[in-house]
Enzyme design. Structure first.
Site, PDB file in Angstrom:
ATOM      1  N   GLY A  18       0.826  -1.210   0.000  1.00 16.65           N
ATOM      2  CA  GLY A  18       0.000   0.000   0.000  1.00 16.65           C
ATOM      3  C   GLY A  18       0.855   1.253   0.000  1.00 16.65           C
ATOM      4  O   GLY A  18       0.625   2.194  -0.766  1.00 16.65           O
ATOM      5  N   ALA A  20       3.982   1.561  -1.004  1.00 13.17           N
ATOM      6  CA  ALA A  20       4.723   1.691  -2.270  1.00 13.17           C
ATOM      7  C   ALA A  20       3.820   2.273  -3.369  1.00 13.17           C
ATOM      8  O   ALA A  20       4.241   3.139  -4.138  1.00 13.17           O
ATOM      9  CB  ALA A  20       5.273   0.332  -2.690  1.00 13.17           C
ATOM     10  N   CYS A  63      -7.918   4.126  11.061  1.00 17.08           N
ATOM     11  CA  CYS A  63      -9.208   3.458  10.863  1.00 17.08           C
ATOM     12  C   CYS A  63      -9.016   1.954  10.917  1.00 17.08           C
ATOM     13  O   CYS A  63      -8.085   1.420  10.301  1.00 17.08           O
ATOM     14  CB  CYS A  63      -9.771   3.855   9.486  1.00 17.08           C
ATOM     15  N   VAL A  65     -10.527  -0.970   9.346  1.00 18.16           N
ATOM     16  CA  VAL A  65     -11.452  -1.158   8.227  1.00 18.16           C
ATOM     17  C   VAL A  65     -12.496  -2.237   8.495  1.00 18.16           C
ATOM     18  O   VAL A  65     -13.514  -2.312   7.809  1.00 18.16           O
ATOM     19  CB  VAL A  65     -10.706  -1.476   6.896  1.00 18.16           C
ATOM     20  N   TYR A 151      -7.139 -17.568   4.670  1.00 17.88           N
ATOM     21  CA  TYR A 151      -6.697 -16.414   3.854  1.00 17.88           C
ATOM     22  C   TYR A 151      -7.160 -16.610   2.410  1.00 17.88           C
ATOM     23  O   TYR A 151      -7.698 -15.690   1.773  1.00 17.88           O
ATOM     24  CB  TYR A 151      -5.171 -16.333   3.955  1.00 17.88           C
ATOM     25  N   ALA A 153      -9.628 -18.398   1.290  1.00 22.98           N
ATOM     26  CA  ALA A 153     -11.093 -18.239   1.214  1.00 22.98           C
ATOM     27  C   ALA A 153     -11.471 -16.761   1.172  1.00 22.98           C
ATOM     28  O   ALA A 153     -12.335 -16.334   0.389  1.00 22.98           O
ATOM     29  CB  ALA A 153     -11.749 -18.914   2.413  1.00 22.98           C
ATOM     30  N   SER A 154     -10.787 -15.960   1.990  1.00 24.20           N
ATOM     31  CA  SER A 154     -11.118 -14.522   2.032  1.00 24.20           C
ATOM     32  C   SER A 154     -10.838 -13.875   0.681  1.00 24.20           C
ATOM     33  O   SER A 154     -11.583 -12.990   0.234  1.00 24.20           O
ATOM     34  CB  SER A 154     -10.333 -13.824   3.151  1.00 24.20           C
ATOM     35  N   ASP A 187       8.098  -9.357  -1.011  1.00 30.89           N
ATOM     36  CA  ASP A 187       8.728  -9.458   0.310  1.00 30.89           C
ATOM     37  C   ASP A 187       8.311  -8.310   1.237  1.00 30.89           C
ATOM     38  O   ASP A 187       9.006  -7.309   1.349  1.00 30.89           O
ATOM     39  CB  ASP A 187      10.255  -9.486   0.120  1.00 30.89           C
TER      40      ASP A 187
HETATM   41  N1  LIG Z   1       2.993  -9.363   0.224  1.00 34.54           N
HETATM   42  C1  LIG Z   1       2.500 -10.278  -0.592  1.00 34.54           C
HETATM   43  O1  LIG Z   1       3.217 -11.180  -1.056  1.00 34.54           O
HETATM   44  C2  LIG Z   1       1.077 -10.236  -1.007  1.00 34.54           C
HETATM   45  C3  LIG Z   1       0.150  -9.387  -0.448  1.00 34.54           C
HETATM   46  N2  LIG Z   1      -1.145  -9.398  -0.901  1.00 34.54           N
HETATM   47  C4  LIG Z   1      -2.144  -8.524  -0.346  1.00 34.54           C
HETATM   48  O2  LIG Z   1      -1.695  -7.183  -0.407  1.00 34.54           O
HETATM   49  C5  LIG Z   1      -2.273  -6.413   0.647  1.00 34.54           C
HETATM   50  C6  LIG Z   1      -1.175  -5.669   1.375  1.00 34.54           C
HETATM   51  O3  LIG Z   1      -0.291  -6.639   1.924  1.00 34.54           O
HETATM   52  P1  LIG Z   1       1.214  -6.317   2.392  1.00 34.54           P
HETATM   53  O4  LIG Z   1       1.567  -4.939   2.041  1.00 34.54           O
HETATM   54  O5  LIG Z   1       2.039  -7.427   1.931  1.00 34.54           O
HETATM   55  O6  LIG Z   1       1.029  -6.473   3.964  1.00 34.54           O
HETATM   56  P2  LIG Z   1       1.514  -5.559   5.193  1.00 34.54           P
HETATM   57  O7  LIG Z   1       1.272  -6.405   6.385  1.00 34.54           O
HETATM   58  O8  LIG Z   1       2.869  -5.020   4.945  1.00 34.54           O
HETATM   59  O9  LIG Z   1       0.485  -4.337   5.159  1.00 34.54           O
HETATM   60  C7  LIG Z   1      -0.850  -4.517   5.478  1.00 34.54           C
HETATM   61  C8  LIG Z   1      -1.514  -3.179   5.641  1.00 34.54           C
HETATM   62  O10 LIG Z   1      -2.888  -3.414   6.000  1.00 34.54           O
HETATM   63  C9  LIG Z   1      -3.212  -2.608   7.121  1.00 34.54           C
HETATM   64  N3  LIG Z   1      -4.259  -3.236   7.927  1.00 34.54           N
HETATM   65  C10 LIG Z   1      -4.294  -4.507   8.397  1.00 34.54           C
HETATM   66  N4  LIG Z   1      -5.421  -4.683   9.125  1.00 34.54           N
HETATM   67  C11 LIG Z   1      -6.099  -3.514   9.096  1.00 34.54           C
HETATM   68  C12 LIG Z   1      -7.319  -3.052   9.655  1.00 34.54           C
HETATM   69  N5  LIG Z   1      -8.091  -3.841  10.415  1.00 34.54           N
HETATM   70  N6  LIG Z   1      -7.710  -1.778   9.411  1.00 34.54           N
HETATM   71  C13 LIG Z   1      -6.934  -0.957   8.665  1.00 34.54           C
HETATM   72  N7  LIG Z   1      -5.770  -1.336   8.105  1.00 34.54           N
HETATM   73  C14 LIG Z   1      -5.356  -2.588   8.331  1.00 34.54           C
HETATM   74  C15 LIG Z   1      -1.923  -2.455   7.900  1.00 34.54           C
HETATM   75  O11 LIG Z   1      -1.993  -1.304   8.715  1.00 34.54           O
HETATM   76  C16 LIG Z   1      -0.910  -2.338   6.758  1.00 34.54           C
HETATM   77  O12 LIG Z   1      -0.860  -0.989   6.327  1.00 34.54           O
HETATM   78  C17 LIG Z   1      -3.046  -7.408   1.513  1.00 34.54           C
HETATM   79  O13 LIG Z   1      -4.403  -7.377   1.171  1.00 34.54           O
HETATM   80  C18 LIG Z   1      -2.431  -8.745   1.129  1.00 34.54           C
HETATM   81  O14 LIG Z   1      -3.312  -9.829   1.329  1.00 34.54           O
HETATM   82  C19 LIG Z   1      -1.537 -10.230  -1.900  1.00 34.54           C
HETATM   83  C20 LIG Z   1      -0.669 -11.090  -2.458  1.00 34.54           C
HETATM   84  C21 LIG Z   1       0.706 -11.158  -2.065  1.00 34.54           C
HETATM   85  C1  LIG Z   2       1.547 -19.004  -2.971  1.00 31.53           C
HETATM   86  C2  LIG Z   2       1.410 -17.640  -2.378  1.00 31.53           C
HETATM   87  C3  LIG Z   2       0.511 -16.824  -3.161  1.00 31.53           C
HETATM   88  C4  LIG Z   2       0.207 -15.543  -2.947  1.00 31.53           C
HETATM   89  C5  LIG Z   2       0.851 -14.663  -1.972  1.00 31.53           C
HETATM   90  C6  LIG Z   2      -0.062 -14.364  -0.843  1.00 31.53           C
HETATM   91  O1  LIG Z   2      -1.115 -13.776  -1.013  1.00 31.53           O
HETATM   92  C7  LIG Z   2       0.288 -14.803   0.457  1.00 31.53           C
HETATM   93  C8  LIG Z   2       1.505 -15.284   0.797  1.00 31.53           C
HETATM   94  C9  LIG Z   2       1.671 -15.719   2.120  1.00 31.53           C
HETATM   95  C10 LIG Z   2       2.764 -16.166   2.705  1.00 31.53           C
HETATM   96  C11 LIG Z   2       4.032 -16.362   2.154  1.00 31.53           C
HETATM   97  C12 LIG Z   2       5.044 -16.781   2.963  1.00 31.53           C
HETATM   98  C13 LIG Z   2       6.366 -17.105   2.533  1.00 31.53           C
HETATM   99  C14 LIG Z   2       7.240 -17.450   3.459  1.00 31.53           C
HETATM  100  C15 LIG Z   2       8.614 -17.946   3.351  1.00 31.53           C
HETATM  101  O2  LIG Z   2       8.626 -19.304   3.243  1.00 31.53           O
HETATM  102  C16 LIG Z   2       9.622 -17.439   2.375  1.00 31.53           C
HETATM  103  O3  LIG Z   2       9.512 -18.143   1.186  1.00 31.53           O
HETATM  104  C17 LIG Z   2       9.768 -15.977   2.128  1.00 31.53           C
HETATM  105  C18 LIG Z   2      11.097 -15.948   1.388  1.00 31.53           C
HETATM  106  C19 LIG Z   2      11.977 -15.048   1.284  1.00 31.53           C
HETATM  107  C20 LIG Z   2      11.830 -13.637   1.623  1.00 31.53           C
HETATM  108  C21 LIG Z   2      13.106 -12.965   1.286  1.00 31.53           C
HETATM  109  C22 LIG Z   2      14.101 -13.187   2.345  1.00 31.53           C
HETATM  110  O4  LIG Z   2      13.958 -12.601   3.425  1.00 31.53           O
HETATM  111  O5  LIG Z   2      15.032 -13.925   2.099  1.00 31.53           O
END
Ligand SMILES: NC(=O)C1=CN([C@@H]2O[C@H](COP(=O)(O)OP(=O)(O)OC[C@H]3O[C@@H](n4cnc5c(N)ncnc54)[C@H](O)[C@@H]3O)[C@@H](O)[C@H]2O)C=CC1
Ligand SMILES: CC/C=C\CC(=O)/C=C/C=C\C=C\C=C\[C@@H](O)[C@@H](O)C/C=C\CCC(=O)O
Length: 264
Positions: A18, A20, A63, A65, A151, A153-154, A187
């Site tokens: 978010g 970025a 907030c 959400v 996750y 399912a959501s 990451d």
């Molecule tokens: N990092 C990844 O590999 C992937 C992430 N996503 C999705 O991208 C979105 C962002 O994830 P990331 O940036 O990786 O996670 P993150 O954990 O770095 O950021 C999550 C953000 O959601 C906010 N948040 C969480 N619960 C909240 C609530 N109840 N009310 C308001 N804000 C809330 C947090 O404050 C934070 O800003 C998520 O929906 C995640 O499921 C999807 C696929 C892959």
């Molecule tokens: C198959 C995943 C599909 C979508 C992404 C998503 O929405 C949720 C992903 C959730 C968890 C991923 C966890 C991964 C964990 C670890 O096993 C590592 O593979 C992470 C690896 C490296 C990060 C870089 C590093 O610090 O070296």
């Protein structure tokens, strides 16, 4: 679409994907209203970004959400501060298999509710200016992933909701476009579970480093999707090395060859 001057509502903007996207949009000349759970971090980020981009370019409000009332007040405040919203990005999400209700509430219900608030506001047939609603889903929105079934399912729920609204035959009259960003793994803090149980069979889950998507690739693909107004497709998949692409789902018979049905 030229992003200069566009007015954006974004949930979960204080870190990760978010943040970025927010910084990239501000650099493109958009104005962004963001919210997140953490008040202090959000406030200091707002001040830092206002210094860089101007005081009327970025606004923050704390907030939760998953609280319907807070989300509505926050969206209304965004409209009041920005004048209107052109782009709504429902991004906030969590991943913790031990917290089923929270996961459904934040990832599914809040993104659905955020979409409904944005649609009501944007609909041209009810006096709005049109716009685009983007739900940040995941590859898990259309793939089974056994490490994170709740996750997954959501995310399936939001994909079903978004693709269904996009099918509405009156959508062009409403002037609203719908997108689901289905990204693999980037990451961020979210993919580093710190406690046992946040994922099922955590010890077996390793995403090969080579499959991780660079944040810069995620941002570039996201902006490409936003600028592209030609597609009716909803699913925009971002995988490592692809630069992002629109995709459709097909259901095929178990024999794999006959009667494929295109879903989206
Ligand atoms: N990092 C990844 O590999 C992937 C992430 N996503 C999705 O991208 C979105 C962002 O994830 P990331 O940036 O990786 O996670 P993150 O954990 O770095 O950021 C999550 C953000 O959601 C906010 N948040 C969480 N619960 C909240 C609530 N109840 N009310 C308001 N804000 C809330 C947090 O404050 C934070 O800003 C998520 O929906 C995640 O499921 C999807 C696929 C892959
Ligand atoms: C198959 C995943 C599909 C979508 C992404 C998503 O929405 C949720 C992903 C959730 C968890 C991923 C966890 C991964 C964990 C670890 O096993 C590592 O593979 C992470 C690896 C490296 C990060 C870089 C590093 O610090 O070296």
């Amino acid at each position: 679409m030229d992003l200069t001057g566009k007015r954006v509502f974004l949930t979960g903007g204080n870190r990760g994907l978010g943040r970025a996207i927010m910084e990239a949009l501000l650099s493109e000349g958009a104005r962004v209203y963001f919210c997140s759970l953490q008040a202090e971090k959000g406030k200091s980020l707002e001040a830092e970004l206002q210094d860089r981009h101007g005081s009327s370019s970025v606004f923050f409000r704390q907030c939760d959400v998953s609280d319907a009332d807070q989300l509505k007040k926050t969206f209304d405040d965004a409209v009041s501060k920005l004048g209107w919203v052109d782009i709504c990005i429902n991004n906030a999400g969590i991943m913790d298999e031990r917290k089923m209700e929270d996961t459904i509430a934040v990832n599914a219900v809040a993104q659905i509710r955020g979409s409904q608030l944005a649609l009501d506001h944007m609909r041209r047939d009810r006096g709005g200016r049109g716009g685009v609603i983007i739900n940040v889903v995941s590859e898990t929105g259309f793939k089974p992933v056994y490490w994170v079934p709740v996750y997954t399912a959501s995310k399936h729920a939001v994909l079903g909701f978004t693709t269904s609204w996009a099918k509405n035959p009156r959508m062009s009259e409403m002037g609203v476009r719908w997108r689901c960003v289905c990204v693999g793994s980037v990451d961020t803090d979210m993919i580093h579970p710190t406690e046992e149980g946040q994922m099922v069979d955590q010890s077996t889950f390793v995403i090969p480093f080579a499959l991780l998507i660079e944040m810069s690739e995620y941002v570039a693909a996201f902006l490409k999707m936003l600028r592209d107004q030609a597609h009716d497709d909803v699913i925009f998949e971002i995988q490592n090395g692809t630069g992002g692409r629109f995709r459709k789902r097909q259901i095929v018979d178990s024999d794999g060859v006959s009667n494929p049905v295109t879903v989206d």
